[in-house]
Design a protein around this motif. Sequence first.
Motif, short mmCIF file in Angstrom:
data_model
loop_
_atom_site.label_atom_id
_atom_site.label_comp_id
_atom_site.label_asym_id
_atom_site.label_seq_id
_atom_site.Cartn_x
_atom_site.Cartn_y
_atom_site.Cartn_z
N GLN A 251 4.40 11.31 14.03
CA GLN A 251 5.19 10.85 12.88
C GLN A 251 4.75 11.60 11.63
N ARG A 252 5.67 12.37 11.05
CA ARG A 252 5.40 13.03 9.76
C ARG A 252 5.82 12.07 8.65
N ILE A 253 4.92 11.84 7.72
CA ILE A 253 5.20 10.88 6.64
C ILE A 253 6.05 11.54 5.56
N VAL A 254 7.25 11.01 5.36
CA VAL A 254 8.15 11.52 4.33
C VAL A 254 7.88 10.81 3.01
N GLU A 255 7.64 9.51 3.09
CA GLU A 255 7.27 8.75 1.89
C GLU A 255 6.38 7.59 2.30
N MET A 256 5.45 7.26 1.44
CA MET A 256 4.49 6.18 1.69
C MET A 256 4.52 5.30 0.44
N ARG B 96 6.18 1.26 -5.73
CA ARG B 96 5.26 2.35 -6.04
C ARG B 96 4.98 3.18 -4.80
N ALA B 97 5.06 4.50 -4.96
CA ALA B 97 4.79 5.43 -3.85
C ALA B 97 3.36 5.95 -3.94
N ILE B 98 2.80 6.26 -2.76
CA ILE B 98 1.46 6.82 -2.64
C ILE B 98 1.61 8.30 -2.29
N PRO B 99 1.20 9.21 -3.18
CA PRO B 99 1.35 10.64 -2.87
C PRO B 99 0.50 11.02 -1.67
#
Lengths: 167, 167
Positions: free
Chosen positions: A88-93, B125-128
């Motif tokens: 799984q490639r993280i696109v957004e976290m 909120r996103a985590i880079p």
Amino acid sequence: MIAVTKTNVFPKIEDKTEREEGTVFAPNFDAHGLLPVIVTSAKTGEVLMFAFMNAQALALSIETGEAHYWSRSRKSLWRKGETSGNTQRIVEMRTDCDQDVIWLKVEMTGAEACCHTGRRSCFYRAIPTGDAPGAALSLVWVDAERHFDPDAVYGHGAAAKGTLKSS
Amino acid sequence: MIAVTKTNVFPKIEDKTEREEGTVFAPNFDAHGLLPVIVTSAKTGEVLMFAFMNAQALALSIETGEAHYWSRSRKSLWRKGETSGNTQRIVEMRTDCDQDVIWLKVEMTGAEACCHTGRRSCFYRAIPTGDAPGAALSLVWVDAERHFDPDAVYGHGAAAKGTLKSS
């Protein structure tokens, strides 16, 4: 019960307003040192799976952009896809208001399937609503076709042994 | 720690294959009698919130089609929107392979906001990713505008008292 990694690089925030309205990432791990993780498809938006991260899995996921989890059944760090090839490639976290849950939007590789049963998502059955639950309640199959053969991928009987959930 | 409802109408299944490949709904509650619940918007697909249900909240959600949860902080059954008016109509309800997680797709009423901070989703909120986490890591605001004023809805200071998460 579950070993907590010694490499917790994340700060702690006690103040509720600061945790909810600030930009410092201070994940609020539970009593077992874990965070629940919701995983959705970046392509379709569907929920693919639900898992946990400890501090080490979280740090590795952030650094590499590849989803890592903590397997509660195997009690070990787990790079998603290490057995099945379905990484799984993280696109957004993202994190939530009180920083105790993680949401990952991912792109799947390999068979583009996530569940150890061979299905795309772990959520392949719907629960009908509108009547009080009872003997008549029956789950409904939704998006339940298999994208890979679990016995071929994990070895015969591996899934039945109960050591796999997602892979 | 948490009181479990006495009205558990749901069957139990011990056999793993039967639980994963059958149509009997036999939710696998945790040691506290709870199931994690992932809530997404039926309209946009985004993750709105993460909560828990006990057997009573689950049975009420199934029967009424309105989302009910168990509030761990207040230790009480909680009909979503009972204070804020932001109720959730269940469009689809699913369970996962081993029946220990619930996914709800919902339509929101009222201000169409879900988080006690007044935002549409708790995940604002996103985590880079791409670098090892450290002092330079800073959360990024995403979809963070407020759709209602929490002090006006819950009473001055209610949110700060820590008794609300979602409402």
